[in-house]
Design a protein around this motif. Sequence first.
Motif, PDB file in Angstrom:
ATOM      1  N   ILE A 170       0.825  -1.216   0.000  1.00 59.72           N
ATOM      2  CA  ILE A 170       0.000   0.000   0.000  1.00 59.72           C
ATOM      3  C   ILE A 170       0.857   1.263   0.000  1.00 59.72           C
ATOM      4  CG2 ILE A 170      -1.721   1.314   1.306  1.00 59.72           C
ATOM      5  CD1 ILE A 170      -2.926  -1.325   2.191  1.00 59.72           C
ATOM      6  N   PRO A 171       1.899   1.375   0.869  1.00 56.71           N
ATOM      7  CA  PRO A 171       2.757   2.569   0.785  1.00 56.71           C
ATOM      8  C   PRO A 171       3.409   2.740  -0.585  1.00 56.71           C
ATOM      9  CG  PRO A 171       3.151   1.392   2.828  1.00 56.71           C
ATOM     10  CD  PRO A 171       2.266   0.517   2.010  1.00 56.71           C
ATOM     11  N   LEU A 172       3.837   1.631  -1.191  1.00 55.59           N
ATOM     12  CA  LEU A 172       4.440   1.728  -2.518  1.00 55.59           C
ATOM     13  C   LEU A 172       3.432   2.237  -3.542  1.00 55.59           C
ATOM     14  CD1 LEU A 172       6.640  -1.499  -2.780  1.00 55.59           C
ATOM     15  CD2 LEU A 172       7.439   0.860  -2.800  1.00 55.59           C
ATOM     16  N   PHE A 173       2.211   1.719  -3.479  1.00 56.29           N
ATOM     17  CA  PHE A 173       1.180   2.162  -4.425  1.00 56.29           C
ATOM     18  C   PHE A 173       0.898   3.658  -4.262  1.00 56.29           C
ATOM     19  CE2 PHE A 173      -3.256   3.093  -5.436  1.00 56.29           C
ATOM     20  CZ  PHE A 173      -3.313   2.650  -6.747  1.00 56.29           C
ATOM     21  N   LEU A 174       0.777   4.114  -3.018  1.00 50.65           N
ATOM     22  CA  LEU A 174       0.529   5.541  -2.773  1.00 50.65           C
ATOM     23  C   LEU A 174       1.693   6.393  -3.254  1.00 50.65           C
ATOM     24  CD1 LEU A 174      -1.028   5.337   0.820  1.00 50.65           C
ATOM     25  CD2 LEU A 174      -2.220   5.611  -1.368  1.00 50.65           C
ATOM     26  N   GLN A 175       2.896   5.881  -3.075  1.00 44.80           N
ATOM     27  CA  GLN A 175       4.073   6.625  -3.528  1.00 44.80           C
ATOM     28  C   GLN A 175       4.092   6.760  -5.042  1.00 44.80           C
ATOM     29  OE1 GLN A 175       7.899   5.282  -2.014  1.00 44.80           O
ATOM     30  NE2 GLN A 175       8.792   5.536  -4.033  1.00 44.80           N
ATOM     31  N   TYR A 176       3.879   5.650  -5.764  1.00 41.62           N
ATOM     32  CA  TYR A 176       3.893   5.702  -7.228  1.00 41.62           C
ATOM     33  C   TYR A 176       2.705   6.487  -7.776  1.00 41.62           C
ATOM     34  CZ  TYR A 176       7.720   2.343  -7.446  1.00 41.62           C
ATOM     35  OH  TYR A 176       8.943   1.731  -7.336  1.00 41.62           O
ATOM     36  N   ARG A 177       1.588   6.449  -7.057  1.00 39.11           N
ATOM     37  CA  ARG A 177       0.437   7.238  -7.505  1.00 39.11           C
ATOM     38  C   ARG A 177       0.716   8.730  -7.394  1.00 39.11           C
ATOM     39  NH1 ARG A 177      -5.289   6.887  -4.434  1.00 39.11           N
ATOM     40  NH2 ARG A 177      -4.030   8.052  -2.910  1.00 39.11           N
ATOM     41  N   SER A 178       1.418   9.134  -6.329  1.00 41.78           N
ATOM     42  CA  SER A 178       1.773  10.550  -6.186  1.00 41.78           C
ATOM     43  C   SER A 178       2.763  10.988  -7.250  1.00 41.78           C
ATOM     44  CB  SER A 178       2.360  10.802  -4.787  1.00 41.78           C
ATOM     45  OG  SER A 178       3.609  10.123  -4.634  1.00 41.78           O
ATOM     46  N   TRP A 179       3.534  10.058  -7.798  1.00 41.03           N
ATOM     47  CA  TRP A 179       4.475  10.360  -8.877  1.00 41.03           C
ATOM     48  C   TRP A 179       3.832  10.248 -10.259  1.00 41.03           C
ATOM     49  CZ3 TRP A 179       9.191   6.996  -6.924  1.00 41.03           C
ATOM     50  CH2 TRP A 179       9.730   7.607  -5.789  1.00 41.03           C
ATOM     51  N   GLY A 180       2.559   9.863 -10.316  1.00 40.02           N
ATOM     52  CA  GLY A 180       1.873   9.734 -11.597  1.00 40.02           C
ATOM     53  C   GLY A 180       2.314   8.527 -12.404  1.00 40.02           C
ATOM     54  N   MET A 181       2.729   7.459 -11.742  1.00 40.00           N
ATOM     55  CA  MET A 181       3.252   6.280 -12.442  1.00 40.00           C
ATOM     56  C   MET A 181       2.293   5.084 -12.422  1.00 40.00           C
ATOM     57  SD  MET A 181       7.276   6.173 -11.348  1.00 40.00           S
ATOM     58  CE  MET A 181       8.381   7.507 -11.800  1.00 40.00           C
ATOM     59  N   VAL A 182       1.094   5.278 -11.862  1.00 41.77           N
ATOM     60  CA  VAL A 182       0.123   4.184 -11.869  1.00 41.77           C
ATOM     61  C   VAL A 182      -0.316   3.917 -13.313  1.00 41.77           C
ATOM     62  CG1 VAL A 182      -2.168   3.462 -11.102  1.00 41.77           C
ATOM     63  CG2 VAL A 182      -0.647   4.649  -9.532  1.00 41.77           C
ATOM     64  N   ASN A 183      -0.530   2.660 -13.640  1.00 32.74           N
ATOM     65  CA  ASN A 183      -0.892   2.204 -14.980  1.00 32.74           C
ATOM     66  C   ASN A 183       0.257   2.395 -15.979  1.00 32.74           C
ATOM     67  OD1 ASN A 183      -2.716   0.908 -16.698  1.00 32.74           O
ATOM     68  ND2 ASN A 183      -3.453   2.844 -17.532  1.00 32.74           N
ATOM     69  N   THR A 184       1.487   2.376 -15.471  1.00 35.65           N
ATOM     70  CA  THR A 184       2.682   2.348 -16.322  1.00 35.65           C
ATOM     71  C   THR A 184       3.561   1.198 -15.844  1.00 35.65           C
ATOM     72  OG1 THR A 184       4.061   3.793 -14.939  1.00 35.65           O
ATOM     73  CG2 THR A 184       2.579   4.858 -16.517  1.00 35.65           C
ATOM     74  N   TYR A 185       4.594   0.917 -16.624  1.00 35.92           N
ATOM     75  CA  TYR A 185       5.492  -0.181 -16.269  1.00 35.92           C
ATOM     76  C   TYR A 185       6.616   0.252 -15.337  1.00 35.92           C
ATOM     77  CZ  TYR A 185       3.226  -2.741 -20.060  1.00 35.92           C
ATOM     78  OH  TYR A 185       2.306  -3.369 -20.853  1.00 35.92           O
ATOM     79  N   TRP A 186       6.717   1.543 -15.052  1.00 40.53           N
ATOM     80  CA  TRP A 186       7.813   2.017 -14.210  1.00 40.53           C
ATOM     81  C   TRP A 186       7.824   1.401 -12.809  1.00 40.53           C
ATOM     82  CZ3 TRP A 186      11.947   3.791 -16.213  1.00 40.53           C
ATOM     83  CH2 TRP A 186      11.918   4.554 -17.376  1.00 40.53           C
ATOM     84  N   PRO A 187       6.678   1.278 -12.139  1.00 36.62           N
ATOM     85  CA  PRO A 187       6.716   0.631 -10.813  1.00 36.62           C
ATOM     86  C   PRO A 187       7.187  -0.815 -10.846  1.00 36.62           C
ATOM     87  CG  PRO A 187       4.685   1.876 -11.090  1.00 36.62           C
ATOM     88  CD  PRO A 187       5.349   1.846 -12.434  1.00 36.62           C
TER      89      PRO A 187
END
Length: 276
Positions: free
Chosen positions: A124-141
């Motif tokens: 969950i912390p990782l998801f929130l972190q990547y979401r704040s960076w605008g990387m959700v639904n990309t392959y970067w995470p």
Amino acid sequence: MKKRKITRVLISFFLLALLLFIMFPILWAIVLAFDRTVLDVLPDPPTMCPKEVSLFNFEYALELIPLGRYYLNTILVTACNTGVSVFCSMMCGYAFAKGKFWFKKFWFLFMLVVMMIPFESKMIPLFLQYRSWGMVNTYWPLILGAFAYIYGIYFARQFISDIPDSLREAAVIDGAGEWKIFFKVVFPLCGPLIATLCILQVLNNWNSYLWPLIIISSREKYLISVGVSMFNSAQQSVYYGPRMAVALLSALPLMFIFLFFQKYIVESIAVSGIKQ
């Protein structure tokens, strides 16, 4: 001598029976995939011979699921993740094995402690972190985490520690710097290590399901593990044959990798004592 022979024969029969018991579901899935008559109803009793051998289930499944697209997505992520993780693991392993810096033992133990934290507690912390960076639904995470492949760092450190220091000292006398020593001396001697880490990362990424399911929402970006799962859960009818065909196609690369490179997989577990 006779007792030993009898014991060996009994053990061989027991292991053969155990192998057949384990392999039966896999063999039955292959039979169902090639049986034209299997759709909504399973043959009863189970048979190990298709009633009508055909590729219909494969063709029908490929019409329902963009398996080729999922293959390309998975190969792209797996290649990037494996390349980054193995290279960074080699560099960090070399630093921990041969380098001299403050608190080296502390950071190594700290790294091992981090490895023991289950992924679910960080999800969950990782998801929130990547979401704040605008990387959700990309392959970067799925790729950025490869820079800290802790198991690979540990395994690389154990392997590189066995390389004689005299080779490094000879390179230093010849005027080589750390980068040249790493690429010209250490790297060529780590062939088995590199092969093992690459195989383990390929297996790990190909089977990865939970994190790609959470981070990727677009159907065209699915990895093969998520795509096959969504295919199985989305069908209103059972469609046993096509489902077995999709499962077989998605598992074929891993089967070949394990069959041809199982020596390195077993070696990694035997040497390090750790299973991913």
